[in-house]
Design a protein around this motif. Structure first.
Motif, PDB file in Angstrom:
ATOM      1  N   ASN A 174       3.001  12.467 -19.485  1.00  0.00           N
ATOM      2  CA  ASN A 174       3.151  12.787 -20.897  1.00  0.00           C
ATOM      3  C   ASN A 174       3.237  11.495 -21.683  1.00  0.00           C
ATOM      4  N   VAL A 175       2.605  11.458 -22.857  1.00  0.00           N
ATOM      5  CA  VAL A 175       2.543  10.254 -23.679  1.00  0.00           C
ATOM      6  C   VAL A 175       3.069  10.558 -25.067  1.00  0.00           C
ATOM      7  N   ASN A 176       3.985   9.728 -25.536  1.00  0.00           N
ATOM      8  CA  ASN A 176       4.473   9.804 -26.917  1.00  0.00           C
ATOM      9  C   ASN A 176       3.836   8.683 -27.732  1.00  0.00           C
ATOM     10  N   GLY A 177       3.641   8.936 -29.032  1.00  0.00           N
ATOM     11  CA  GLY A 177       3.016   7.953 -29.892  1.00  0.00           C
ATOM     12  C   GLY A 177       1.544   8.256 -30.092  1.00  0.00           C
ATOM     13  N   LYS A 178       0.889   7.436 -30.856  1.00  0.00           N
ATOM     14  CA  LYS A 178      -0.524   7.627 -31.177  1.00  0.00           C
ATOM     15  C   LYS A 178      -1.381   7.524 -29.918  1.00  0.00           C
ATOM     16  N   ILE A 179      -2.235   8.519 -29.685  1.00  0.00           N
ATOM     17  CA  ILE A 179      -3.067   8.516 -28.474  1.00  0.00           C
ATOM     18  C   ILE A 179      -4.557   8.416 -28.792  1.00  0.00           C
ATOM     19  N   GLU A 180      -4.925   8.404 -30.077  1.00  0.00           N
ATOM     20  CA  GLU A 180      -6.326   8.243 -30.427  1.00  0.00           C
ATOM     21  C   GLU A 180      -6.833   6.887 -29.948  1.00  0.00           C
ATOM     22  N   ASP A 181      -8.026   6.883 -29.390  1.00  0.00           N
ATOM     23  CA  ASP A 181      -8.663   5.661 -28.890  1.00  0.00           C
ATOM     24  C   ASP A 181      -7.876   5.005 -27.762  1.00  0.00           C
ATOM     25  N   LYS A 182      -7.124   5.795 -27.019  1.00  0.00           N
ATOM     26  CA  LYS A 182      -6.362   5.264 -25.889  1.00  0.00           C
ATOM     27  C   LYS A 182      -6.941   5.766 -24.569  1.00  0.00           C
ATOM     28  N   THR A 183      -6.804   4.981 -23.545  1.00  0.00           N
ATOM     29  CA  THR A 183      -7.131   5.395 -22.189  1.00  0.00           C
ATOM     30  C   THR A 183      -5.896   5.171 -21.320  1.00  0.00           C
ATOM     31  N   ILE A 184      -5.881   5.830 -20.168  1.00  0.00           N
ATOM     32  CA  ILE A 184      -4.809   5.632 -19.196  1.00  0.00           C
ATOM     33  C   ILE A 184      -5.427   5.072 -17.925  1.00  0.00           C
ATOM     34  N   ARG A 185      -4.871   3.974 -17.453  1.00  0.00           N
ATOM     35  CA  ARG A 185      -5.312   3.389 -16.194  1.00  0.00           C
ATOM     36  C   ARG A 185      -4.289   3.726 -15.119  1.00  0.00           C
ATOM     37  N   ALA A 186      -4.721   4.471 -14.118  1.00  0.00           N
ATOM     38  CA  ALA A 186      -3.868   4.783 -12.970  1.00  0.00           C
ATOM     39  C   ALA A 186      -4.103   3.724 -11.902  1.00  0.00           C
ATOM     40  N   VAL A 187      -3.031   3.067 -11.467  1.00  0.00           N
ATOM     41  CA  VAL A 187      -3.140   1.982 -10.487  1.00  0.00           C
ATOM     42  C   VAL A 187      -2.216   2.262  -9.308  1.00  0.00           C
ATOM     43  N   LEU A 188      -2.765   2.137  -8.131  1.00  0.00           N
ATOM     44  CA  LEU A 188      -1.986   2.326  -6.909  1.00  0.00           C
ATOM     45  C   LEU A 188      -1.761   0.964  -6.277  1.00  0.00           C
ATOM     46  N   VAL A 189      -0.488   0.610  -6.035  1.00  0.00           N
ATOM     47  CA  VAL A 189      -0.187  -0.689  -5.443  1.00  0.00           C
ATOM     48  C   VAL A 189       0.556  -0.532  -4.123  1.00  0.00           C
ATOM     49  N   LEU A 190       0.190  -1.386  -3.194  1.00  0.00           N
ATOM     50  CA  LEU A 190       0.920  -1.514  -1.932  1.00  0.00           C
ATOM     51  C   LEU A 190       2.097  -2.442  -2.196  1.00  0.00           C
ATOM     52  N   ASN A 191       3.311  -1.964  -1.951  1.00  0.00           N
ATOM     53  CA  ASN A 191       4.500  -2.715  -2.367  1.00  0.00           C
ATOM     54  C   ASN A 191       4.550  -4.132  -1.802  1.00  0.00           C
ATOM     55  N   GLU A 192       4.217  -4.292  -0.549  1.00  0.00           N
ATOM     56  CA  GLU A 192       4.168  -5.640   0.022  1.00  0.00           C
ATOM     57  C   GLU A 192       3.523  -5.624   1.393  1.00  0.00           C
ATOM     58  N   ARG A 193       2.968  -6.762   1.752  1.00  0.00           N
ATOM     59  CA  ARG A 193       2.461  -6.945   3.109  1.00  0.00           C
ATOM     60  C   ARG A 193       2.348  -8.436   3.390  1.00  0.00           C
ATOM     61  N   THR A 194       2.634  -8.810   4.634  1.00  0.00           N
ATOM     62  CA  THR A 194       2.479 -10.190   5.066  1.00  0.00           C
ATOM     63  C   THR A 194       1.243 -10.299   5.946  1.00  0.00           C
ATOM     64  N   THR A 195       0.403 -11.292   5.672  1.00  0.00           N
ATOM     65  CA  THR A 195      -0.855 -11.475   6.384  1.00  0.00           C
ATOM     66  C   THR A 195      -0.877 -12.841   7.058  1.00  0.00           C
ATOM     67  N   GLU A 196      -1.282 -12.869   8.320  1.00  0.00           N
ATOM     68  CA  GLU A 196      -1.474 -14.130   9.021  1.00  0.00           C
ATOM     69  C   GLU A 196      -2.887 -14.626   8.718  1.00  0.00           C
ATOM     70  N   VAL A 197      -2.974 -15.686   7.931  1.00  0.00           N
ATOM     71  CA  VAL A 197      -4.276 -16.224   7.531  1.00  0.00           C
ATOM     72  C   VAL A 197      -4.741 -17.227   8.583  1.00  0.00           C
ATOM     73  N   LYS A 198      -5.926 -17.015   9.119  1.00  0.00           N
ATOM     74  CA  LYS A 198      -6.385 -17.812  10.251  1.00  0.00           C
ATOM     75  C   LYS A 198      -7.437 -18.854   9.892  1.00  0.00           C
TER      76      LYS A 198
END
Length: 263
Positions: A174-198
């Protein structure tokens, strides 16, 4: 007259003293920085602040920015939203960043075109879609967080009824405020990960990344209330923690509000 052995001994003592002083000052500076984060986070109001870091595991100057991003994530849990976009143009050096995506390079290029900046660079931090800076510059980042935290957000967005079913997450908003000319970007993030860079510039290092963007989707038909879904890619492990963020953007790609929820 001091003989050669005494000179060696004298220089060793001086070197040890200098090392001790530098280490002590460095420790003191780190404590001051931590205190600054704590002090600032307590004084700030709650305007939405979205930090988009363009980074790469193949870039030797990126790990400090990655670490700073994680510190900010922990220091401002309520109104600051951090996203780590891994670009692909460092992959040629020898290490293919497992989170890199050519679409994120295109996104960065679009931002820099907006900012009239000549080219992409890492680590680049974009704040609320309105300005950019070097992502490892601690003082500039703190100032930006303070600046936008004390500005009232144009919209307020909320997330509810989120469910995870296999490789898909569904949600309502749900969005409050003016919504004309607005888009919503849904973003999924992986909270954290450690990578061994070789290979590459960061070879033989264990790199920890936070809030890694693994998927995003635009909801163009924005209403005051609605629902959406986003696919969970295979790169996310079964037991790994992920977070959904919804960002409201205007026609200039300025971010006017944000919300997040753990899945």
């Amino acid at each position: 007259m001091i003989d050669k052995k005494n000179y060696v001994f004298l220089f060793s003592i001086v070197g040890l003293l200098l090392t001790t002083i530098i280490w002590s000052q460095s420790s003191k500076d780190n404590k001051v920085d931590d205190a600054l984060f704590s002090e600032h986070s307590e004084k700030l109001s709650k305007g939405s602040v979205v930090l988009e870091l363009f980074t790469s595991q193949g870039c030797s100057s990126c790990p400090p920015a990655d670490a700073l991003l994680e510190t900010i994530k922990d220091s401002y849990p309520d109104n600051v939203f951090v996203l780590s976009y891994h670009v692909d143009y460092w992959n040629y050096i020898g290490w293919k960043d497992p989170f890199s995506n050519q679409k994120f390079t295109v996104k960065q290029s679009a931002y820099n075109t907006k900012f009239r900046y000549r080219s992409n660079y890492t680590p680049e931090l974009v704040v609320n879609g309105k300005e950019h800076m070097v992502g490892s510059n601690r003082a500039d980042v703190i100032r930006a967080v303070e600046k936008y935290s004390n500005l009232q957000s144009q919209n307020v967005i909320g997330i509810s009824n989120i469910t995870r079913d296999g490789d898909k997450a569904t949600f309502e908003y749900n969005v409050n405020g003016k919504i004309e000319d607005k888009t919503i970007r849904a973003v999924l993030v992986l909270n954290e990960r450690t990578t061994e860079v070789k290979r590459g510039e960061n070879r033989h290092r264990a790199l920890k990344n936070a809030n890694i963007v693994v998927a995003e989707k635009y909801l163009n038909d924005v209403k005051s209330k609605g629902f959406g879904s986003i696919e969970i890619p295979n790169i996310v492990g079964k037991n790994e923690a992920i977070t959904l963020m919804l960002l409201v953007e205007n026609e200039k790609v300025d971010i006017t509000s944000a919300a997040k929820v753990a899945i």
